[in-house]
Every structure is written in C-alpha cells, then in structure tokens.
Design a protein around this motif. Structure first.
Motif, mmCIF file in Angstrom:
data_model
loop_
_atom_site.group_PDB
_atom_site.id
_atom_site.type_symbol
_atom_site.label_atom_id
_atom_site.label_comp_id
_atom_site.label_asym_id
_atom_site.label_seq_id
_atom_site.Cartn_x
_atom_site.Cartn_y
_atom_site.Cartn_z
ATOM 1 N N GLU A 75 -4.323 -12.591 10.710
ATOM 2 C CA GLU A 75 -4.881 -13.149 11.943
ATOM 3 C C GLU A 75 -3.779 -13.443 12.955
ATOM 4 N N MET A 76 -2.668 -13.960 12.475
ATOM 5 C CA MET A 76 -1.552 -14.338 13.317
ATOM 6 C C MET A 76 -0.747 -13.123 13.796
ATOM 7 N N LEU A 77 -0.528 -12.146 12.911
ATOM 8 C CA LEU A 77 0.374 -11.033 13.221
ATOM 9 C C LEU A 77 -0.326 -9.711 13.528
ATOM 10 N N ARG A 78 -1.610 -9.619 13.212
ATOM 11 C CA ARG A 78 -2.378 -8.385 13.417
ATOM 12 C C ARG A 78 -1.760 -7.181 12.704
ATOM 13 N N ALA A 79 -1.361 -7.393 11.459
ATOM 14 C CA ALA A 79 -0.790 -6.312 10.652
ATOM 15 C C ALA A 79 -1.862 -5.267 10.363
ATOM 16 N N LYS A 80 -1.436 -4.025 10.258
ATOM 17 C CA LYS A 80 -2.365 -2.923 10.011
ATOM 18 C C LYS A 80 -2.710 -2.764 8.537
ATOM 19 N N GLU A 81 -1.823 -3.255 7.652
ATOM 20 C CA GLU A 81 -2.042 -3.053 6.224
ATOM 21 C C GLU A 81 -1.767 -4.346 5.456
ATOM 22 N N LEU A 82 -2.654 -4.662 4.533
ATOM 23 C CA LEU A 82 -2.514 -5.846 3.683
ATOM 24 C C LEU A 82 -2.364 -5.367 2.244
ATOM 25 N N ILE A 83 -1.265 -5.758 1.611
ATOM 26 C CA ILE A 83 -0.981 -5.307 0.252
ATOM 27 C C ILE A 83 -0.684 -6.503 -0.641
ATOM 28 N N LEU A 84 -1.337 -6.525 -1.794
ATOM 29 C CA LEU A 84 -1.083 -7.538 -2.808
ATOM 30 C C LEU A 84 -0.457 -6.815 -3.996
ATOM 31 N N ILE A 85 0.822 -7.092 -4.233
ATOM 32 C CA ILE A 85 1.544 -6.467 -5.333
ATOM 33 C C ILE A 85 1.329 -7.321 -6.576
ATOM 34 N N THR A 86 0.797 -6.685 -7.627
ATOM 35 C CA THR A 86 0.407 -7.400 -8.839
ATOM 36 C C THR A 86 1.233 -6.923 -10.034
ATOM 37 N N TYR A 87 1.009 -7.564 -11.167
ATOM 38 C CA TYR A 87 1.673 -7.122 -12.395
ATOM 39 C C TYR A 87 1.086 -5.788 -12.843
ATOM 40 N N ASP A 88 -0.249 -5.726 -12.955
ATOM 41 C CA ASP A 88 -0.861 -4.480 -13.407
ATOM 42 C C ASP A 88 -2.279 -4.230 -12.880
ATOM 43 N N ILE A 89 -2.723 -5.013 -11.914
ATOM 44 C CA ILE A 89 -4.060 -4.826 -11.353
ATOM 45 C C ILE A 89 -3.975 -3.816 -10.210
ATOM 46 N N GLU A 90 -4.919 -2.870 -10.211
ATOM 47 C CA GLU A 90 -4.957 -1.866 -9.158
ATOM 48 C C GLU A 90 -6.372 -1.790 -8.600
ATOM 49 N N GLY A 91 -6.484 -1.605 -7.309
ATOM 50 C CA GLY A 91 -7.794 -1.487 -6.703
ATOM 51 C C GLY A 91 -7.758 -1.882 -5.250
ATOM 52 N N GLU A 92 -8.917 -2.352 -4.799
ATOM 53 C CA GLU A 92 -9.031 -2.755 -3.403
ATOM 54 C C GLU A 92 -10.053 -3.880 -3.303
ATOM 55 N N GLU A 93 -9.747 -4.854 -2.494
ATOM 56 C CA GLU A 93 -10.662 -5.962 -2.209
ATOM 57 C C GLU A 93 -11.012 -5.883 -0.734
ATOM 58 N N GLU A 94 -12.200 -6.295 -0.387
ATOM 59 C CA GLU A 94 -12.552 -6.391 1.024
ATOM 60 C C GLU A 94 -13.018 -7.812 1.296
ATOM 61 N N ARG A 95 -12.360 -8.437 2.250
ATOM 62 C CA ARG A 95 -12.704 -9.806 2.638
ATOM 63 C C ARG A 95 -12.694 -9.894 4.158
ATOM 64 N N GLU A 96 -13.700 -10.527 4.694
ATOM 65 C CA GLU A 96 -13.803 -10.742 6.139
ATOM 66 C C GLU A 96 -13.595 -9.443 6.914
ATOM 67 N N GLY A 97 -14.087 -8.341 6.346
ATOM 68 C CA GLY A 97 -13.969 -7.047 7.005
ATOM 69 C C GLY A 97 -12.586 -6.419 6.921
ATOM 70 N N LYS A 98 -11.685 -6.999 6.155
ATOM 71 C CA LYS A 98 -10.312 -6.487 5.999
ATOM 72 C C LYS A 98 -10.138 -5.930 4.601
ATOM 73 N N LYS A 99 -9.479 -4.784 4.495
ATOM 74 C CA LYS A 99 -9.184 -4.185 3.195
ATOM 75 C C LYS A 99 -7.819 -4.651 2.712
ATOM 76 N N ILE A 100 -7.784 -5.053 1.454
ATOM 77 C CA ILE A 100 -6.535 -5.490 0.823
ATOM 78 C C ILE A 100 -6.294 -4.577 -0.375
ATOM 79 N N LYS A 101 -5.160 -3.875 -0.343
ATOM 80 C CA LYS A 101 -4.802 -2.987 -1.448
ATOM 81 C C LYS A 101 -4.143 -3.798 -2.557
ATOM 82 N N LEU A 102 -4.596 -3.597 -3.786
ATOM 83 C CA LEU A 102 -3.987 -4.210 -4.962
ATOM 84 C C LEU A 102 -3.187 -3.117 -5.664
ATOM 85 N N ILE A 103 -1.873 -3.302 -5.727
ATOM 86 C CA ILE A 103 -0.995 -2.270 -6.273
ATOM 87 C C ILE A 103 -0.090 -2.875 -7.347
#
Length: 91
Positions: free
Chosen positions: A55-83
């Motif tokens: 919201e503050m920076l208007r980044a084009k991509e949201l990435i959550l780096i995990t130990y071993d979870i892979e996928g995608e979450e969608e919240r508030e119309g935003k896609k978050i990549k889980l890698i």
C-alpha cells in the motif's frame, strides 16, 4: 521508513511501519520480499505486513520466501507468491 542495507545493493531496503515490517524492498524490480522459516502454515502477520508495505510503496510483486511451502495466496485482490528458499536462490 526505508533503511538502506549497508552493502553494494543500494536499491535494497528494509521497510518498517508503525505496526509492520518487511525484510526487503527491491526497488529495481519493484518487489517486496518477506522471509519466514515456517514449514506448515504461513502466519497472518507475514501476509499483513506485505500488504501494508505494498500500500505504501505500490510494489508490483509480493513474495513470501518460505522454508518449503510453494504456491500462491490472494488477499485484498493482491497475489502473493510463496516460494521455497532453495527455489528462490536458484532463480
């Protein structure tokens, strides 16, 4: 508040707000990177922090780096990549 990391990557920042923080903002690629060690369930605060920083920076991509979870979450119309970390490091 953006804080430059003390290294050669001058376009890489730490993001801290009143009630959230995100590990990295890659200004060159316009992406927010949050790192978590979780291997079973993503904590809501990790997602919430990414959304607030976006919201503050208007980044084009949201990435959550995990130990071993892979996928995608969608919240508030935003896609978050889980890698998983190993895949992130290979890219």
């Amino acid at each position: 508040m953006l804080s430059t990391l003390d290294n050669q990557l001058k376009e890489l920042y730490y993001v801290k707000g009143k009630d959230f923080e995100v590990d990295f903002y890659d200004e060159v690629n316009s992406r927010l990177l949050q790192v978590t060690y979780t291997s079973d369930k993503i904590e809501e605060r990790e997602i919430r922090s990414l959304l607030k920083a976006e919201e503050m920076l208007r980044a084009k991509e949201l990435i959550l780096i995990t130990y071993d979870i892979e996928g995608e979450e969608e919240r508030e119309g935003k896609k978050i990549k889980l890698i998983p970390l190993y895949k992130f490091l290979l890219t």
